[in-house]
Design an enzyme around this catalytic site. Structure first.
Site, PDB file in Angstrom:
ATOM      1  N   GLN A  52     -50.205  24.090   4.172  1.00 27.77           N
ATOM      2  CA  GLN A  52     -49.644  24.402   2.861  1.00 27.77           C
ATOM      3  C   GLN A  52     -50.468  23.811   1.728  1.00 27.77           C
ATOM      4  O   GLN A  52     -50.300  24.180   0.568  1.00 27.77           O
ATOM      5  CB  GLN A  52     -48.203  23.917   2.767  1.00 27.77           C
ATOM      6  CG  GLN A  52     -48.049  22.404   2.730  1.00 27.77           C
ATOM      7  CD  GLN A  52     -46.586  21.985   2.713  1.00 27.77           C
ATOM      8  OE1 GLN A  52     -45.968  21.862   3.763  1.00 27.77           O
ATOM      9  NE2 GLN A  52     -46.050  21.748   1.520  1.00 27.77           N
ATOM     10  N   CYS A  58     -43.431  23.973   1.867  1.00 31.11           N
ATOM     11  CA  CYS A  58     -43.033  23.759   3.264  1.00 31.11           C
ATOM     12  C   CYS A  58     -41.870  24.655   3.655  1.00 31.11           C
ATOM     13  O   CYS A  58     -41.757  25.095   4.797  1.00 31.11           O
ATOM     14  CB  CYS A  58     -42.660  22.300   3.485  1.00 31.11           C
ATOM     15  SG  CYS A  58     -41.159  21.776   2.595  1.00 31.11           S
ATOM     16  N   HIS A 210     -38.543  17.684   3.532  1.00 31.22           N
ATOM     17  CA  HIS A 210     -39.638  18.464   4.103  1.00 31.22           C
ATOM     18  C   HIS A 210     -39.079  19.383   5.179  1.00 31.22           C
ATOM     19  O   HIS A 210     -38.125  19.032   5.878  1.00 31.22           O
ATOM     20  CB  HIS A 210     -40.678  17.522   4.708  1.00 31.22           C
ATOM     21  CG  HIS A 210     -41.940  18.191   5.176  1.00 31.22           C
ATOM     22  ND1 HIS A 210     -42.638  19.103   4.419  1.00 31.22           N
ATOM     23  CD2 HIS A 210     -42.629  18.071   6.350  1.00 31.22           C
ATOM     24  CE1 HIS A 210     -43.710  19.510   5.089  1.00 31.22           C
ATOM     25  NE2 HIS A 210     -43.721  18.903   6.260  1.00 31.22           N
TER      26      HIS A 210
END
Length: 262
Positions: A52, A58, A210
């Site tokens: 990414q 993410c 995340h």
């Protein structure tokens, strides 16, 4: 927002539109029939590791892994690489407030799923490569779109539920907690650089920031570990993956896992 993460937690009360199909009183019985180890990569359900980069995207990578696996399952193992960039470009809150994503400034699995339910998901070959930045949404020009009926919330904080879900429906999208100083501080997540998973002191399982994918599980010394696919490139961890203990919900892996239904 700290780049290389990008998760914005789903609004409170937002749940999957399809119920988890395994009643609580049957989970242990179903889990007992599963193999000691299972890896969706061995069945052609997982694509290559991506990066990414500096974009807080993410949330597009974790959900795309789940989506790609579901498409492959539905198409006799034929794997198709889907477009992360389409989610970055199109699932914007500023355009359609119901999605609640902000491109490289973050988003959630639910934002991605609701957008896919409404619009379908294009392939990377059709839409274009990942740009590491926000781009212009050109979804209307696509020739092939993959749709979903919805998504399922796996029973939280349950090793048995995660095993059943990944074997029968995986890969899964999972949200985790990583320390913003992971590059210099030996937190649970960054220690995957050594390939080890035997870290039993969990970071806050509710401070999720995340999104990654759970692609399988293994067993070592009588302990189960999860196999997680990250979006920080193949140079990170175990060729882009990490093994993390299932004990104590380390890093929040079992807090809010999901999968899509084609």
């Amino acid at each position: 927002m700290f780049k290389s993460t990008g998760l914005i937690r789903r609004p409170e009360g937002v749940k999957g539109n399809i119920p988890f199909p395994y009643p609580a009183n049957q989970l242990e019985e179903v889990a007992a029939t599963l193999p000691a180890e299972y890896d969706t990569r061995l069945y052609g359900l997982v694509g290559t590791v991506k990066n990414q980069q500096e974009c807080g995207s993410c949330w597009t990578f974790g959900t795309t892994v789940s989506m790609e696996g579901a498409v492959a399952r539905a198409n006799a193992g034929k794997f198709v690489t889907l477009s992360n960039q389409a989610l970055v470009d199109c699932a914007w809150a500023i355009f359609q407030s119901r999605y609640g994503a902000h491109g490289c400034d973050g988003g959630s699995d639910t934002a991605a799923y609701h957008w896919i339910m409404d619009n379908g998901m294009p392939t990377q070959a059709d839409y274009g490569d990942y740009l590491n930045k926000d781009g212009y949404c050109h979804i209307k020009n696509m020739t092939k779109l993959y749709t979903i009926k919805g998504f399922v919330d796996v029973v939280p904080n349950s090793v048995e539920a995660l095993k059943v879900a990944v074997v029968n429906h995986g890969p899964l999208t999972v949200s985790v907690n990583v320390n913003e100083l992971f590059n210099t501080t030996p937190t649970e997540f960054s220690m995957s650089k050594t390939g080890e998973y035997t870290i039993y002191i969990p970071s806050n399982p509710n401070a999720l920031n995340h999104e990654v994918a759970l692609v399988g599980y293994g067993e070592q010394d009588g302990e189960t570990y999860w196999i997680l696919k990250n979006s920080w490139g193949p140079e990170w961890g175990l060729d882009g993956y990490m093994h993390i203990s299932s004990r104590n919900n380390v890093c929040g892996v079992a807090t809010e896992p999901t999968y899509v239904v084609i």
